[in-house]
Write a protein that holds these residues in place. Sequence first.
Motif, PDB file in Angstrom:
ATOM      1  N   ASN A 297       0.839  -1.188   0.000  1.00 45.79           N
ATOM      2  CA  ASN A 297       0.000   0.000   0.000  1.00 45.79           C
ATOM      3  C   ASN A 297       0.875   1.239   0.000  1.00 45.79           C
ATOM      4  OD1 ASN A 297       0.845   0.386   2.708  1.00 45.79           O
ATOM      5  ND2 ASN A 297      -0.833  -0.919   3.436  1.00 45.79           N
ATOM      6  N   ALA A 298       0.247   2.396   0.114  1.00 46.27           N
ATOM      7  CA  ALA A 298       0.977   3.659   0.001  1.00 46.27           C
ATOM      8  C   ALA A 298       1.979   3.853   1.137  1.00 46.27           C
ATOM      9  CB  ALA A 298      -0.016   4.826  -0.023  1.00 46.27           C
ATOM     10  N   VAL A 299       1.638   3.389   2.323  1.00 44.38           N
ATOM     11  CA  VAL A 299       2.560   3.548   3.465  1.00 44.38           C
ATOM     12  C   VAL A 299       3.828   2.729   3.249  1.00 44.38           C
ATOM     13  CG1 VAL A 299       2.835   3.198   5.938  1.00 44.38           C
ATOM     14  CG2 VAL A 299       0.652   4.018   5.043  1.00 44.38           C
ATOM     15  N   ILE A 300       3.661   1.488   2.793  1.00 45.33           N
ATOM     16  CA  ILE A 300       4.825   0.644   2.520  1.00 45.33           C
ATOM     17  C   ILE A 300       5.675   1.262   1.412  1.00 45.33           C
ATOM     18  CG2 ILE A 300       5.572  -1.621   1.709  1.00 45.33           C
ATOM     19  CD1 ILE A 300       3.109  -2.813   3.008  1.00 45.33           C
ATOM     20  N   LEU A 301       5.030   1.816   0.387  1.00 43.88           N
ATOM     21  CA  LEU A 301       5.757   2.476  -0.693  1.00 43.88           C
ATOM     22  C   LEU A 301       6.568   3.656  -0.168  1.00 43.88           C
ATOM     23  CD1 LEU A 301       6.396   2.838  -3.694  1.00 43.88           C
ATOM     24  CD2 LEU A 301       4.299   4.187  -3.897  1.00 43.88           C
ATOM     25  N   LEU A 302       5.981   4.437   0.743  1.00 44.43           N
ATOM     26  CA  LEU A 302       6.691   5.587   1.321  1.00 44.43           C
ATOM     27  C   LEU A 302       7.919   5.137   2.104  1.00 44.43           C
ATOM     28  CD1 LEU A 302       6.871   8.603   1.993  1.00 44.43           C
ATOM     29  CD2 LEU A 302       5.335   8.173   3.931  1.00 44.43           C
ATOM     30  N   VAL A 303       7.770   4.090   2.910  1.00 41.26           N
ATOM     31  CA  VAL A 303       8.898   3.595   3.710  1.00 41.26           C
ATOM     32  C   VAL A 303      10.003   3.063   2.804  1.00 41.26           C
ATOM     33  CG1 VAL A 303       9.612   1.863   5.394  1.00 41.26           C
ATOM     34  CG2 VAL A 303       7.462   3.101   5.715  1.00 41.26           C
TER      35      VAL A 303
END
Length: 335
Positions: A297-303
């Motif tokens: 998801n977007a959070v994993i992509l950001l990390v």
Amino acid sequence: RAIPEWRESYIGYKRFKRLLKRLPTAQSSGSFSPTASLSLREPSELEAPLLSGPYAEVEALFFAALDDDLRRVNEVSVAETESIETSVVLATGGEALLSQEEVAALYCRLAKLRSFMSLNATAVKKILKKFDKNMAGTGREPQLPSVMKRLEAEPFSVCRRRADGMAVELERAMPPDKVPRLRQLAQDALKRAGGGRESRPNALPLALSLAAGLVVALAPLEAFEQADRPEAQRCLGVLVATVGLWLSEAVPFFATALLVPVLAVASGAVPPKLVHKTGELEQAPDIAKRVLNSMFNAVILLVLSSLVAARVVARCQLELRLAAALQERLRNKPP
């Protein structure tokens, strides 16, 4: 690839490259005073930005560091060669006191030593070529011929020739039909020592793991038939195939992890859901999208993006280059 136990004894190739990158600005009027306590091999100093200075002082620092690195290489080469030579005498003597397995282990150990000495000799030659190239406009005589001549007399070069001779003796001590296998064992030992892996998957364990998962997924198992849950049986088949791939290391671990959602969707282990808008069951592309969305998801992509960006900065030493540029521009006159 570096042998882990001798990692600190290799020629500091990257350090020399960073030193040579400062040569174009070395004729500036600023002074360059490397302190006597500075060690090019200390971890705290490896990432420090290098200052500019006269060519002569950079050259002095370059060859002082080269002498220090060669001393380390010589120490390892001499000690390991003498230790191996004692065992080679036992393996090649008239009574042949070592078994074939022990000879193979000794040959692999010798292969690591030969790789260590060969890699260091190549590093010295390459960095001297770069040094001569950077010094080309200063009227300085090329250093590669004289230094390579000196290297021929260095203890590690002598040990390298002795190691080549010992390898021939060990091959003669083995039956001729075992020599190809012996050389393959040595190559595998080097790959394992350097953290390397085969460039292509191991076909047999890969086929067996996938076949085992397929058998479990399709076999008529009474427990799953009574419960009328074919998806559960297929999920068990995916689990068996994944465990087989992990245990056999037929493919790299990261590839096995990426195969899990592919196998889950392809085998039908994920039951389709009812689409409210159409009233129909999900198709394979919709199931695949749902599975991947649950894992990413977007959070994993950001990390992950942050980690990649940090790695790029560290790899390219951008912060050190910026600090060195500011230091050279501002000198002792901060704003």
